[in-house]
Write an enzyme that holds these catalytic residues in place. Structure first.
Site, PDB file in Angstrom:
ATOM      1  N   LYS A  47       0.844  -1.206   0.000  1.00  0.00           N
ATOM      2  CA  LYS A  47       0.000   0.000   0.000  1.00  0.00           C
ATOM      3  C   LYS A  47       0.880   1.258   0.000  1.00  0.00           C
ATOM      4  O   LYS A  47       2.090   1.187   0.281  1.00  0.00           O
ATOM      5  CB  LYS A  47      -0.901  -0.016   1.228  1.00  0.00           C
ATOM      6  CG  LYS A  47      -0.138   0.046   2.552  1.00  0.00           C
ATOM      7  CD  LYS A  47      -1.054  -0.189   3.755  1.00  0.00           C
ATOM      8  CE  LYS A  47      -0.246  -0.144   5.046  1.00  0.00           C
ATOM      9  NZ  LYS A  47      -1.070  -0.548   6.211  1.00  0.00           N
ATOM     10  N   TYR A 279      15.701  30.126   7.572  1.00  0.00           N
ATOM     11  CA  TYR A 279      14.629  30.938   8.156  1.00  0.00           C
ATOM     12  C   TYR A 279      14.710  31.026   9.675  1.00  0.00           C
ATOM     13  O   TYR A 279      14.918  30.026  10.357  1.00  0.00           O
ATOM     14  CB  TYR A 279      13.265  30.336   7.796  1.00  0.00           C
ATOM     15  CG  TYR A 279      12.905  30.438   6.341  1.00  0.00           C
ATOM     16  CD1 TYR A 279      12.929  31.661   5.663  1.00  0.00           C
ATOM     17  CD2 TYR A 279      12.516  29.315   5.637  1.00  0.00           C
ATOM     18  CE1 TYR A 279      12.580  31.737   4.326  1.00  0.00           C
ATOM     19  CE2 TYR A 279      12.162  29.380   4.295  1.00  0.00           C
ATOM     20  CZ  TYR A 279      12.189  30.597   3.643  1.00  0.00           C
ATOM     21  OH  TYR A 279      11.852  30.681   2.329  1.00  0.00           O
ATOM     22  N   MET A 332      11.152  24.621   2.011  1.00  0.00           N
ATOM     23  CA  MET A 332      10.326  23.868   1.068  1.00  0.00           C
ATOM     24  C   MET A 332      11.173  23.059   0.090  1.00  0.00           C
ATOM     25  O   MET A 332      10.889  21.894  -0.178  1.00  0.00           O
ATOM     26  CB  MET A 332       9.404  24.815   0.285  1.00  0.00           C
ATOM     27  CG  MET A 332       8.502  24.068  -0.674  1.00  0.00           C
ATOM     28  SD  MET A 332       7.421  25.142  -1.628  1.00  0.00           S
ATOM     29  CE  MET A 332       6.229  25.632  -0.403  1.00  0.00           C
TER      30      MET A 332
HETATM   31  C1  LIG Z   1      -0.290  -1.543   6.847  1.00  0.00           C
HETATM   32  C2  LIG Z   1      -0.860  -2.804   7.334  1.00  0.00           C
HETATM   33  C3  LIG Z   1      -0.053  -3.943   7.505  1.00  0.00           C
HETATM   34  C4  LIG Z   1       1.441  -3.887   7.410  1.00  0.00           C
HETATM   35  O1  LIG Z   1       1.918  -3.294   8.581  1.00  0.00           O
HETATM   36  P1  LIG Z   1       3.472  -3.179   8.929  1.00  0.00           P
HETATM   37  O2  LIG Z   1       3.517  -2.717  10.317  1.00  0.00           O
HETATM   38  O3  LIG Z   1       4.026  -2.191   7.949  1.00  0.00           O
HETATM   39  O4  LIG Z   1       4.063  -4.515   8.722  1.00  0.00           O
HETATM   40  C5  LIG Z   1      -0.658  -5.127   7.835  1.00  0.00           C
HETATM   41  N1  LIG Z   1      -2.004  -5.189   8.000  1.00  0.00           N
HETATM   42  C6  LIG Z   1      -2.809  -4.108   7.879  1.00  0.00           C
HETATM   43  C7  LIG Z   1      -4.260  -4.225   8.114  1.00  0.00           C
HETATM   44  C8  LIG Z   1      -2.266  -2.881   7.546  1.00  0.00           C
HETATM   45  O5  LIG Z   1      -3.062  -1.810   7.438  1.00  0.00           O
END
Ligand SMILES: *Cc1c(COP(=O)(O)O)cnc(C)c1O
Length: 391
Positions: A47, A279, A332
């Site tokens: 993801k 800054y 930035m």
């Molecule tokens: C993101 C996620 C994972 C992976 O988690 P990690 O801590 O990166 O291994 C597994 N299960 C679900 C439901 C997630 O949202």
């Protein structure tokens, strides 16, 4: 986030993605879980653009390393994998009403159901398309986030059981997620596993023919063999970062960090002692010195929280053979480093983070500097930073 850079070769920074490291990490975790559960499978979670590493190349590298499943939050990510021709089982789990279940089923994607509305919509999609839906029911065993608690899971399970009898769905999985996976001894870990076991027993008693039961993220995969069940779902560890930095770094878990972020020095110049830098002048030169300006900033995903405030060092930078730190505020598009007498010239390469075993800072060091977790350091990297893939 920004648009991908249109002229990547001209961009003065880049993330080098070591795809063999991703394959290695998946292979390492596969043998780890199979040492105690010989049939266990690995779902590589890709993801969020594979935690910033690039969705499709990272997914292919994970499959190469032995993952048989890929996991994504968003339906669009699952469809992007399939339209790129990525094979294997894919599970997607986070959506709102209106999610194109019909498209997901047509693309042979497993879907999570976490609420009654989703059960009804996926059943309707299976009826409309004539494609049997493979459903994983998300149970909230104690995290207090997505999924149905045991008290309410019947509102999902009952319609799915009816639909399963009608041949519209297969209740393929039951799954859940830990609240304290990174603290293996926390009492909620055992308590959640116990609720999970109750959910499994309920599902099997009611007539689900579960193919996969899955609970473990990276931290549980690496520290809690009892949480393996049929399938583990590591994300962060796929990219070679430790989800439990207080228990060990990547090397301690046979992981290799897959991302190296580097930037080319844009300017080197002299400044006298007592000169403010960046800054609000949070950094004052302590002596006559030289500065290097690096052309990356918070628009590239460098956390502004890793600024150096009140002459404290900010996020770490490997430059000129030394470990230096950001001087003053992260801007930035740029950051400044006090290089003193180091023989740094314009065009030299600075490394912000990479594999600490190669002597450079790690993503965890940036997480520490910014008061966050390493997950956020790689995931927030902007699209405009080109990814260069090592194969
Ligand atoms: C993101 C996620 C994972 C992976 O988690 P990690 O801590 O990166 O291994 C597994 N299960 C679900 C439901 C997630 O949202």
């Amino acid at each position: 986030m920004s648009q991908p850079s249109q002229f990547p070769a001209l961009y003065p920074a880049r993330a080098i993605i070591d795809l063999p490291a991703i394959s290695h990490n998946v292979a390492s975790m596969t043998s780890r879980v199979r040492s105690h559960h010989p049939q266990a499978q690995v779902m590589a979670v890709v993801k969020a653009n594979a935690y910033g590493h690039g969705l499709v190349p990272s997914a292919r590298a994970a499959l190469q390393g032995g993952a048989t499943w890929l996991g994504v939050a968003q339906a669009s990510e699952a469809l992007a994998l399939r339209s790129a021709g990525v094979p294997g089982r894919i599970l997607t789990w986070l959506y709102a009403p209106g999610v194109p279940f019909a498209e997901l089923l047509a693309a042979d994607i497993d879907v999570s159901v976490a609420a009654p509305w989703a059960a009804h919509q996926v059943i309707a999609a299976a009826r409309d398309t004539g494609v049997q839906a493979r459903v994983h029911v998300k149970v909230d065993t104690g995290l207090g986030r997505n999924g149905a608690t045991l008290d309410h899971v019947g509102e999902i399970l009952d319609p799915l059981l009816d639909a399963q009898r009608a041949g519209l769905v297969s209740i393929t999985g039951v799954w859940s997620h830990f609240a304290f996976a990174d603290e293996p001894d926390h009492p909620t870990v055992v308590a959640q596993a116990h609720v999970f076991d109750q959910a499994i027993a309920l599902f099997e008693r009611e007539g689900a023919h579960l193919e996969v039961r899955h609970l473990a993220n990276s931290a549980a995969t690496l520290t809690n063999p009892a949480a393996t069940y049929d399938l583990v779902r590591p994300g962060l560890a796929v990219y070679g970062l430790s989800p439990v930095p207080h228990l060990g770094g990547p090397q301690d878990f046979d992981l290799r960090p897959a991302m190296t972020l580097e930037a080319d020095v844009a300017t080197v110049k002299d400044l006298p002692a007592g000169h403010g830098v960046s800054y609000a002048h949070h950094y004052l030169t302590q002596r006559d010195t030289r500065l290097a300006v690096l052309p990356v900033g918070y628009a590239d995903g460098i956390p502004r929280h890793a600024s150096g405030a009140h002459n404290e060092p900010g996020g770490p930078i490997a430059l000129g053979g030394k470990r230096l730190a950001i001087a003053g505020r992260v801007c930035m598009d740029q950051v400044v480093v006090d290089i003193g007498d180091l023989p740094v010239v314009e065009g030299d390469r600075a490394v912000l983070f990479g594999d600490p075993s190669a002597g450079v800072p790690g993503a965890q060091d940036w997480a520490d500097a910014a008061g966050t977790i390493s997950y956020e350091i790689t995931t927030r990297l902007a699209d405009r930073v080109p990814r260069i893939y090592l194969t």
